[in-house]
Each structure stands twice: as C-alpha cells, then as structure tokens.
Design an enzyme around this catalytic site. Structure first.
Site, PDB file in Angstrom:
ATOM      1  N   HIS A 268       1.311  -1.042  -0.183  1.00 15.30           N
ATOM      2  CA  HIS A 268       0.032   0.310  -0.336  1.00 15.30           C
ATOM      3  C   HIS A 268       0.977   1.111   0.348  1.00 15.30           C
ATOM      4  O   HIS A 268       1.843   1.540   0.829  1.00 15.30           O
ATOM      5  CB  HIS A 268      -0.734  -0.183   1.634  1.00 15.30           C
ATOM      6  CG  HIS A 268      -2.140   0.987   0.678  1.00 15.30           C
ATOM      7  ND1 HIS A 268      -2.290   2.095   0.931  1.00 15.30           N
ATOM      8  CD2 HIS A 268      -3.529   0.861   1.089  1.00 15.30           C
ATOM      9  CE1 HIS A 268      -3.366   2.366   1.232  1.00 15.30           C
ATOM     10  NE2 HIS A 268      -4.157   1.597   1.086  1.00 15.30           N
ATOM     11  N   SER A 286      -5.514   6.367   4.495  1.00 19.79           N
ATOM     12  CA  SER A 286      -6.158   5.666   3.459  1.00 19.79           C
ATOM     13  C   SER A 286      -5.998   6.352   2.405  1.00 19.79           C
ATOM     14  O   SER A 286      -5.407   7.442   2.495  1.00 19.79           O
ATOM     15  CB  SER A 286      -8.318   6.584   3.860  1.00 19.79           C
ATOM     16  OG  SER A 286      -8.426   6.143   2.610  1.00 19.79           O
ATOM     17  N   ARG A 332      -2.423   1.202  -6.963  1.00 20.70           N
ATOM     18  CA  ARG A 332      -1.720   1.237  -5.531  1.00 20.70           C
ATOM     19  C   ARG A 332      -0.210   0.434  -5.563  1.00 20.70           C
ATOM     20  O   ARG A 332       0.825   0.945  -5.473  1.00 20.70           O
ATOM     21  CB  ARG A 332      -1.799  -0.056  -4.500  1.00 20.70           C
ATOM     22  CG  ARG A 332      -3.274   0.644  -4.207  1.00 20.70           C
ATOM     23  CD  ARG A 332      -4.002  -0.392  -3.103  1.00 20.70           C
ATOM     24  NE  ARG A 332      -4.986   0.342  -2.706  1.00 20.70           N
ATOM     25  CZ  ARG A 332      -6.017  -0.494  -1.636  1.00 20.70           C
ATOM     26  NH1 ARG A 332      -6.354  -1.377  -1.860  1.00 20.70           N
ATOM     27  NH2 ARG A 332      -7.518  -0.025  -1.497  1.00 20.70           N
ATOM     28  N   ARG A 437      -5.292  -6.634  -5.469  1.00 20.53           N
ATOM     29  CA  ARG A 437      -7.156  -6.790  -5.376  1.00 20.53           C
ATOM     30  C   ARG A 437      -6.991  -5.734  -5.018  1.00 20.53           C
ATOM     31  O   ARG A 437      -6.843  -4.957  -4.438  1.00 20.53           O
ATOM     32  CB  ARG A 437      -7.039  -7.509  -3.655  1.00 20.53           C
ATOM     33  CG  ARG A 437      -8.491  -7.142  -3.054  1.00 20.53           C
ATOM     34  CD  ARG A 437      -8.141  -7.421  -1.404  1.00 20.53           C
ATOM     35  NE  ARG A 437      -7.482  -7.243  -0.668  1.00 20.53           N
ATOM     36  CZ  ARG A 437      -7.570  -5.905   0.018  1.00 20.53           C
ATOM     37  NH1 ARG A 437      -8.944  -5.570  -0.444  1.00 20.53           N
ATOM     38  NH2 ARG A 437      -6.792  -5.413   0.521  1.00 20.53           N
TER      39      ARG A 437
END
Lengths: 507, 251
Positions: A268, A286, A332, A437
């Site tokens: 991430h 976030s 990402r 994902r």
C-alpha cells in the site's frame, strides 16, 4: 502439472454457475448436523460469519481464537468499505462489471469462476449485514449510500464512515455470540494452533496451545475451517496487527497443504513511515488522501533541505510527471513501485531517506484549510498523533508498506485445500484477487466465504465423506501432540540469547 | 517541525509497573528506568524495548495486551498515572507517544481494576464479561439467508450516523476501569443505543435492554452514579447521555 489437485470448477457457462452448482450440492438433515462437530480457527469476518452460519444450520461448532475476544480480529481495522454489485445508482454497474473489474484488477491471474461467484453473492452480503444492524452510511432519502474506490469507474462501495471493517466484524461477532448463548458454539479464546491432525490424509482436528496455561490441547472434528488471515507480517514492518502471525496456515502448509502465489503481496503506497528501530508496525493512511495531496520528492538526490526551503522548480511531482492521465491517483502497485525506486536512487526524505512527501499545500490554497480539515479530519489527527507534525503546515511523509496478501493456501472452487477436510476462508486462501486486490474487495470476499460459500460446500463434502468421530487419544492425535511437544522442546533447548523479535526484525 | 528529521530527540523515563505473577498471588509495583528512548516511539513500543532488556537479563517480560496498535481493536488498555489510556483524550493507550511526556517523568502503569475483570498477569485482566454481555442480547436475531433487501427499510442519514456513533465502541473496558462503581453502563448503553436506534433492532428492543442490564448485574459490574468519568476516558468519545436513555429503555 499432473500433481496439481482438481480445482472442481463448475461446468457450463460461467454466469449463474454458482447458483447452479449450489442447487446441485447434496444436503444433510438438520437432525444429523447436531451430531457433527466443525472446528473453525479464527474469528475475523470469514471465521465469525462461517461459525455463526454453520451453527444456525444446526452443526456443533467449536471456535478457536488467538485473541482474548473474537471482536479483536484484525478485520476490525479495515477502513474503506465493501463492494457489491447492486446497480442501485444508474451508473451502469452490474454483476458482470464487478466480475470484470475484479479480474482486471488482479492482472488476469484470478480464477474466473470464483470472481463471478463473488460478484453474484455480493449483494446478498449487504442485505445480511443490514439485517444484523450494521449502520451503513445512508443518503438523505434513507437508501444505502455508496462511494467509488480505486480501480472502479462506478460507485459500488458501501461504507460506515472510515470503520467499515469494524462494523461488519461486530455484525458477525454479534451473530456468533448469539450462537454461543444458544449453546451451539463453544468459544475458546487465547488458543494458538500448533499442528493439524490428519487421519488417512483427511483433516480431522488440531493441536493447540492455551496461551494462558501453556497446556497443549487436542480438538477433533468432522472438518476443519481455517480463517486466520494473511501473512503480511512476514515483513517486520507491515500494517497488520501484531497478533496476525500466519502460524496456522504455515503449519497447514508444512503438513502438505499447497500454498499458492506467495509472492502476491499488496504494498500500500500511503503508510506513515518508520521512524525508529524499535517501531513495531506501520499505520495505514487512507488512499483517499491522494485525491487532494500531491506526491513529490526533491529533484536532486541527497537534497536535505526542509520541504518549505525547496523551491517549486526543484520539486519532482513524479506521479504527475510519469502518469499525466492518473496523476497522483495512479494504481496502488504503480505508485508504490515508483516511490521505492526514487528512494533507492537517493531522492527519499525523512529518516534513512525512506519516505516521500504527500503535500496538501495546493489543495489548502485552492479550497481553504477548513474544507480540507473537514474532509480528512480524523486522518490528519491520526497522522499528527503519530508523527508529531501538523500536515496542514508541513507535507506529510508516507512510504509503501505490506498491507494484504493475495496469495495463501490453495483451495478448490468449494474452498477446500489440497488436504481433504481442510477448508480455508478469507485472506488465508489464495482465491479471487489474482495478483492485485481491488480496494474494498477484501471484506466482500471474507464474508462471501463465511456466510454463503463454506456453509454450502462444507455440508456437501461431509455428506459424501462419512467421518466417524475419533477419540482425543487416537494414534493420530497422540502423534500430532508429540510433534508439537518435541518442537517446543527443541526451541527450549536452543539456549540462544536473542529475543524473538530480534530475528523478526532482521528478516 | 520537531520530528521531521525523525530526530525529535530522546528522553529517559521512570516506569512504575504493576507486577503480578498470577491471580492467586499479590502484586506489587516495580520500578524500571528506560534511558534515552526515542521520543517518536509509542508508550507500548517503549514497553517492547523494556521487555527486550528484561528478556536479556533472564527476567519475565511485562505482560500487556496489544494488537493493532492503531486504536481500533480494543485489546490494549491500562491506567497511566491513574488515567485509563493515559492523559490524552480520545486515544487508546497504543496511540500515546513519548514526546508528550517530559524527560525524566515517572509513569505509573497499573491494570484495570474491577470485580468483573479478574486479574491475569501484570497489566492484563480478563474481559470476557463484556463478551457475555453481548451474548445476553447485543444482536439482532436474524439467521444468514433470512435478510430482506437492505433498502427495504429506509433509514435517515442522521439516524444512521447516530447509530454508527454508538456502534464504534471497541470494547476496551476503559469506561469500567475509570468508574468508581466499576459499572459497564456506557458499554451496555452504547450497544442498546446502536441497535435501538435502528429499525432492525426494534423487535427485540425491550427484551434486549432487560437482558443486557440483568447480565451486567450478574457479572458483578456496579451501577451508574453519573460521574461521567466513562465518557471522559472513552477512546471513541461515546456520550454518557446514552446511559440516561438506557435507564428509560428498560422500563
């Protein structure tokens, strides 16, 4: 390739394949289920939802948790939301579009039949959670609210502010505690699985340790369900909780369960970087911050000036430069890779040159400090608490960190591993995310596995495989107990001087 | 700007920590000194460091609960100088950073103390009583597969937001630990308010209120005398107004 087990894929067209195969699955009478015990390891979204549902159907369920309470499971920390193809907005979303997005997001490395099943089940998950009282965000008119998430062009992510995982987990946890109260679930907390017990190659139980007394225990059952999460913590600094130790799936793998795609780890891009050698983990910020924050590094390597002292033409807004179409919202994996490359080339900032700036300056100048603070209030507060810097004055420092593992124990379409009788649910399996994902799909997959898929497929497997109850002192149990004992004994004989964390940190 | 370089310095701390081998034996405070630890570390990371030193000298490490270390799992919790989760509002103890303490400060760390939370070891207590409160009725009785369409019940935005605000309780037990009666009223009121504000929770609303409050007494939690300490220490800032609301609910 011949040694690979049969994935049991459904025949015929992929659409509606799950409904067709579910309707063909054999059933077991509720009266007989009373005499069958199932062992569920883990109480996150997948484990708690599976245990509750199986108990509702009449099985005797024994649940093992590493934590002091099922509500602590790491699903609780998921922030963003949960995807579902409900087509409630008129933006053209549909089951087939969620299927296609999942497949494309995973770089076409996911199992298509599984992705399709996930998309078909997704809507029922939202209904189930609403019925449990999960307080999803609502529109003024009272309908369920959605937002859009990375990798999707439609608005299909349902959420409860920035704590969607917590609220979904509490829904499953409360359903589980209802079954505990009804006497259908036996809940055993503070247990760590050490060995899998197999009889004639079929999983029939586990050896675990009571983490308070240290006693080794044998638990036998008709089938074993592992829902123990991913393995991001093989990296010392990840965003995972410290107790997410991956030991149960590792034990299963050591005993022969195949492991698929271990290299597929999601990194991430926006985590708060490491500051001190004794820092134990990283905290995720976030991704939504990238909507207003511009990511940059000093254009010349080794520039040690404070960020405010670096003039505009000596800053490299590298994502905007390299990806004019996406800008700071590059996917990402791409954003993470570019940040790491530039840090390796000496452009990085902060301790050890291991971070990049995420700068809200221009957004604040454009929209005003108050607007930005209202939009990201709790995130900015969290950043300030951890770093000590005010992100509205000083650019935030972020760095990529391991966050989720797409790989896991291999399972077939009915979620059974290569060891018969051992089912693997949620992040612990390798299933539907391919190489990458989509945002907000982890919660969907965990709950699809637990509420809807495993309860049907475990029943089908049991109906075709009579598994006579075995005694706790059967030879297979004694052997597993002995393996656990001798491994622990060998560790005690080690005589080393380094504490456990020292090894983990070095890795 | 202090920590931008990652060098907001270091500090030394005196830690007075409650040490208790097991529930059957009396505990006592032990003092430890941590020299020159990084000010950017969290208090729990300082305890990690202390534990590595203790392990190296062959002493049993200090036992404390922790997991996510970002304030959402509810595992951690002990008193820091008499305050549940320490001096900072709206924070769990894992989010407490050393930079807010003065160099040379003495921190007294002790476990939650309540009849319903029996001690286990050092700073760890058994909080399964909170799980049993939920088991007594903190749910909507709906089996998987029985759910109607999630949009069949319209729920206003503010109503949903208010239910959410009470549903954020992380079950850490700070409200109990800070209450002079060791009452779990805020915990129970938060769950009753979460489900009681939503249409899904209506069919069982009265039964739930009665059952959870009865269980609270059975577990040995005290009753509320409106000192509002619970609200002051709650990491999720759940309002104690819901306790008065709960008292009306059970009737």
């Amino acid at each position: 390739m011949s040694s690979l087990p049969d994935p049991q894929l459904p025949a015929g067209p992929i659409a509606e394949a799950w409904r067709r195969s579910r309707e063909a699955l054999p059933l077991i009478s509720p009266l007989r289920k009373r005499n069958l015990t199932l062992l569920v390891v883990g109480t996150g979204l997948a484990g708690a939802s599976a245990a509750a549902t199986l108990a509702e159907q009449g099985y005797r369920v024994r649940v093992l948790s590493f934590h002091d309470s099922p509500r602590r499971a790491h699903s609780v920390a998921a922030q963003g939301g949960i995807n579902a193809a409900r087509a409630q907005a008129v933006d053209g979303d549909s089951v087939s579009r969620l299927f296609a997005d999942t497949l494309r997001g995973g770089d076409f490395r996911a199992r298509e039949a599984g992705c399709q099943r996930l998309a078909e089940i997704s809507s029922a998950i939202i209904d189930q959670c609403v019925a449990q009282g999960v307080p999803f965000a609502r529109e003024y008119g009272g309908t369920l609210a959605t937002r859009s998430f990375g990798g999707a062009l439609v608005s299909r992510t349902f959420y409860a502010r920035g704590q969607t995982g917590q609220q979904l987990l509490y829904g499953a946890y409360q359903a589980l505690m209802r079954q505990v109260a009804a006497g259908r679930v036996e809940l055993l907390c503070r247990r760590e699985v050490l060995e899998l017990i197999t009889v004639d190659g079929v999983a029939r139980g586990v050896v675990c340790r009571d983490l308070l007394s240290g006693a080794l225990e044998v638990h036998t059952a008709q089938a074993v369900l592992l829902a123990t999460g991913g393995y991001s913590n093989v990296y010392f600094l990840s965003t995972n909780a410290l107790k997410s130790n991956a030991s149960a799936i590792w034990q299963a793998h050591r005993q022969g369960a195949l492991f698929a795609n271990p290299c597929f780890t999601q990194i991430h891009p926006t985590c708060i970087p490491s500051g001190d050698a004794y820092q134990c983990k990283l905290t995720l910020m976030s991704e939504s911050l990238r909507n207003d924050g511009r990511i940059w590094l000093p254009a010349s390597a080794g520039d040690e000036r404070a960020p405010a002292a670096i003039p505009e033409d000596e800053r490299d807004y590298f994502l905007e430069r390299l990806y004019p179409a996406y800008g700071n919202m590059a996917p990402r994996d791409v954003a993470s890779r570019r940040a790491r490359e530039l840090c390796n080339a000496g452009h990085g900032v902060g301790p050890g040159g291991r971070s990049v700036y995420l700068d809200l300056r221009d957004a604040i100048a454009r929209e005003g400090r108050q607007v930005i603070e209202a939009r990201y209030g709790n995130l900015l507060e969290m950043y300030e608490r951890i770093s000590g810097d005010d992100p509205t004055d000083t650019p935030m420092r972020i760095y990529p960190a391991p966050h989720y593992t797409m790989g896991g124990l291999w399972v077939d379409y009915p979620l059974m591993s290569s060891i018969p009788g051992l089912f693997v649910l949620g992040e612990a399996n390798f299933s539907e995310h391919g190489a990458n994902r989509l945002g907000a799909s982890a919660l969907m997959q965990g709950l699809a596995d637990g509420y809807f898929i495993a309860p049907a497929t475990v029943t089908a497997w049991l109906s075709g495989h009579p598994t006579p109850t075995i005694a706790d002192d059967a030879p297979a149990c004694r052997e597993a107990l002995e393996r656990a004992r001798s491994r622990i004994g060998a560790l005690f004989q080690g005589g080393g001087t380094l504490p456990v964390d020292a090894f983990h940190r070095q890795l | 700007m202090t920590s931008l370089s990652g060098a907001s310095g270091s500090l030394s701390l005196n830690l007075r920590i409650w040490r208790q081998d097991n529930p059957g034996e009396p505990g006592a405070y032990r003092s430890f000194r941590l020299e020159r630890v990084g000010a950017d570390l969290s208090l729990l990371e300082a305890l990690d460091q202390l534990n590595e030193q203790l392990i190296a000298t062959g002493e049993r490490p200090v036992h404390f609960e922790h997991d996510c270390r970002e304030g959402i799992c509810g595992s951690c919790g002990f008193l820091v100088n008499g305050q549940a989760h320490g001096p900072r509002a709206a924070t769990s103890v894992c989010q407490l950073y050393l930079r807010q303490f003065a160099d040379g400060a003495t921190l007294t760390l002790e476990p939650w103390r309540s009849r319903a939370f029996p001690p286990i070891q050092d700073l760890v207590v058994e909080r399964s009583a909170l799980d049993r409160l939920i088991a007594a009725g903190g749910y909507c009785s709906v089996n998987t597969g029985q759910a109607p369409d999630g949009n069949a019940m319209l729920i206003g935005q503010e109503q949903a937001a208010s239910a959410f605000a009470t549903a954020t309780c992380i079950g850490c037990g700070a409200c109990v630990a800070s209450c002079r009666n060791a009452s779990a009223s805020l915990f129970v009121a938060a769950k009753l308010a979460h489900l009681g504000q939503l249409p899904q929770g209506q069919p069982e609303r009265r039964r739930r209120a009665r059952a959870m409050q009865q269980q609270m007494t059975a577990e040995g939690f005290g009753s509320c005398s409106s000192n509002l300490e619970c609200e002051a220490v709650c990491p999720k800032q759940i309002s104690a107004d819901w306790i008065s609301w709960m008292h009306r609910e059970a009737r």
